[in-house]
Design an enzyme around this catalytic site. Sequence first.
Site, PDB file in Angstrom:
ATOM      1  N   GLN A  11       0.838  -1.197   0.000  1.00 36.04           N
ATOM      2  CA  GLN A  11       0.000   0.000   0.000  1.00 36.04           C
ATOM      3  C   GLN A  11       0.875   1.250   0.000  1.00 36.04           C
ATOM      4  O   GLN A  11       1.900   1.310   0.676  1.00 36.04           O
ATOM      5  CB  GLN A  11      -0.875  -0.038   1.261  1.00 36.04           C
ATOM      6  CG  GLN A  11      -1.998   0.958   1.296  1.00 36.04           C
ATOM      7  CD  GLN A  11      -2.917   0.696   2.481  1.00 36.04           C
ATOM      8  OE1 GLN A  11      -3.010  -0.416   2.981  1.00 36.04           O
ATOM      9  NE2 GLN A  11      -3.613   1.721   2.930  1.00 36.04           N
ATOM     10  N   SER A  90       4.352  -6.109   2.930  1.00 33.04           N
ATOM     11  CA  SER A  90       3.086  -5.903   3.624  1.00 33.04           C
ATOM     12  C   SER A  90       1.933  -6.505   2.812  1.00 33.04           C
ATOM     13  O   SER A  90       1.893  -7.710   2.595  1.00 33.04           O
ATOM     14  CB  SER A  90       2.875  -4.410   3.915  1.00 33.04           C
ATOM     15  OG  SER A  90       1.764  -4.217   4.766  1.00 33.04           O
ATOM     16  N   LEU A  91       1.005  -5.684   2.323  1.00 35.99           N
ATOM     17  CA  LEU A  91      -0.087  -6.165   1.482  1.00 35.99           C
ATOM     18  C   LEU A  91       0.440  -7.046   0.344  1.00 35.99           C
ATOM     19  O   LEU A  91      -0.169  -8.055  -0.038  1.00 35.99           O
ATOM     20  CB  LEU A  91      -0.845  -4.975   0.891  1.00 35.99           C
ATOM     21  CG  LEU A  91      -1.710  -5.284  -0.326  1.00 35.99           C
ATOM     22  CD1 LEU A  91      -2.932  -6.063   0.075  1.00 35.99           C
ATOM     23  CD2 LEU A  91      -2.070  -4.032  -1.080  1.00 35.99           C
ATOM     24  N   ARG A 115      -9.246  -7.862   5.186  1.00 34.62           N
ATOM     25  CA  ARG A 115      -8.078  -7.268   5.862  1.00 34.62           C
ATOM     26  C   ARG A 115      -8.121  -5.751   5.773  1.00 34.62           C
ATOM     27  O   ARG A 115      -7.875  -5.043   6.762  1.00 34.62           O
ATOM     28  CB  ARG A 115      -6.794  -7.802   5.203  1.00 34.62           C
ATOM     29  CG  ARG A 115      -5.478  -7.294   5.798  1.00 34.62           C
ATOM     30  CD  ARG A 115      -4.319  -7.859   4.968  1.00 34.62           C
ATOM     31  NE  ARG A 115      -2.989  -7.610   5.517  1.00 34.62           N
ATOM     32  CZ  ARG A 115      -2.213  -6.582   5.191  1.00 34.62           C
ATOM     33  NH1 ARG A 115      -2.641  -5.686   4.324  1.00 34.62           N
ATOM     34  NH2 ARG A 115      -1.001  -6.452   5.734  1.00 34.62           N
ATOM     35  N   HIS A 196       1.311  -1.754  11.153  1.00 31.43           N
ATOM     36  CA  HIS A 196       2.380  -2.643  11.625  1.00 31.43           C
ATOM     37  C   HIS A 196       2.865  -2.262  13.020  1.00 31.43           C
ATOM     38  O   HIS A 196       4.057  -2.292  13.318  1.00 31.43           O
ATOM     39  CB  HIS A 196       3.528  -2.702  10.617  1.00 31.43           C
ATOM     40  CG  HIS A 196       3.096  -3.313   9.315  1.00 31.43           C
ATOM     41  ND1 HIS A 196       2.820  -4.652   9.193  1.00 31.43           N
ATOM     42  CD2 HIS A 196       2.829  -2.751   8.116  1.00 31.43           C
ATOM     43  CE1 HIS A 196       2.413  -4.894   7.954  1.00 31.43           C
ATOM     44  NE2 HIS A 196       2.406  -3.767   7.286  1.00 31.43           N
ATOM     45  N   GLN A 245       1.481 -10.636  10.772  1.00 31.54           N
ATOM     46  CA  GLN A 245       2.008  -9.608   9.877  1.00 31.54           C
ATOM     47  C   GLN A 245       1.314  -8.258  10.042  1.00 31.54           C
ATOM     48  O   GLN A 245       1.922  -7.208   9.866  1.00 31.54           O
ATOM     49  CB  GLN A 245       1.879 -10.103   8.426  1.00 31.54           C
ATOM     50  CG  GLN A 245       2.635  -9.263   7.422  1.00 31.54           C
ATOM     51  CD  GLN A 245       1.793  -8.982   6.192  1.00 31.54           C
ATOM     52  OE1 GLN A 245       0.597  -8.724   6.292  1.00 31.54           O
ATOM     53  NE2 GLN A 245       2.430  -9.008   5.053  1.00 31.54           N
TER      54      GLN A 245
END
Length: 313
Positions: A11, A90-91, A115, A196, A245
Site C-alpha cells: 500500500q 506488507s499487502l 483485511r 504494523h 504480519q
Amino acid sequence: MSKTAFIFPGQGAQYVGMGQDFYDKMPVCRQVIEKASQVSGLDLPKICFTENEEIHITEYTQIAMLSVEAAILKALEQEGLMPDVSAGLSLGEYGACIASGVLSLEDAFYVVRKRGIFMQEAVPAGGAMSAVMGTDAEVIEKACRETEGIVSIANYNCPGQIVITGEEGAVGKASEKLKELGARRIVPLNVSGPFHSAMLAGAGEKLAEILQNVAVGEPKIPYATNVTAEYVTKASQVKELLVRQVSSSVKWQQCVEKMIADGVDTFVEIGPGKTLSGFMRKISRNVKMLNIQTVEDFEKAVETLKNQTADRE
C-alpha cells in the site's frame, strides 16, 4: 545457478490508472480484475482507473492493489514464467501467496478485502508513522525501546530508511530522540493509521477468524515472509504468519538479503510504482531489477526472462 524472484509492492504505491492497459489489452488480466470485483463486491475498474478518493482509502486500496498485481502475475504465468521464490511488502505478501500457490485467487481477494476493512476499522485516534533516514536499525530500535508509550519499527525498507509507527506522542518523542542521535532526516508520513504496530493487533485477531474458513495449499515455491524474513515452506505456517504480519515489523530488507543469499540474481517487481526497485538500489546493486507496471514493461520483461531461461538450459 541463477534464480528469479517475483516481488510485490504494498500500500502506498497505488495511483489512478494502475493496471488499465493490462485490463484493456490482455483478456487474462481483465478476467482477474473482474474476479476481484465479483469477490469483493466493488467496481474495481472504476476505483483503479477513474479519478476518485477511494483508491487511497485502506479498505479499497488493498484489494485494488492486489487485483492489479494478481492480474500481471497471471499474465506472466500464461507466458510460462514462474519464479524460483517470491515475496511481497506488507499487502504485497498476498501476491506472493498467490504466486506460491498457498492461496487461490478467490481466497486471496476475499481475505484482503476483509483485511482492508479490519485495518480501516482498527485505526485508533492518535496514531502516526514517520520515516527515519540515515540511522542504523540498532539505534532506532533502542530509541523506540527507551521511549514511553507505543512506538516500534514498522518497516525495515532498506539501508538508511526505516519507518517507525505507534502512538502519535510516542512517535514524536522517539523522532526527537533520533534527531539528537544524528538521524539525517525524519519525515512524518501521510497515512491513515499506525500500521504494523501493536495498535493494529485487533485487526489481526479479526483476520484470524476469517482465515479459519480459508483453504491453504502447500507452497509450490517458497516465499519469504515479512514477519521472520524466512521462507514459508509449509501450509501450516501460513495463517499464523498472515495474522502476525498485521501488527509486526515488515522485515523487507532482510527478506531481500535472504533471497540474494539463496542465489536470486533477478528480481521482478510486479505492480504499481517502483518503490521496491528504489529500495533494491540501496540493498544491492549486484542484482538485475525488472519492473512491470505497464504492458510495455511486461513485454520487455517477458523477453528478458525467456532469454534468461534459454541461457540456463
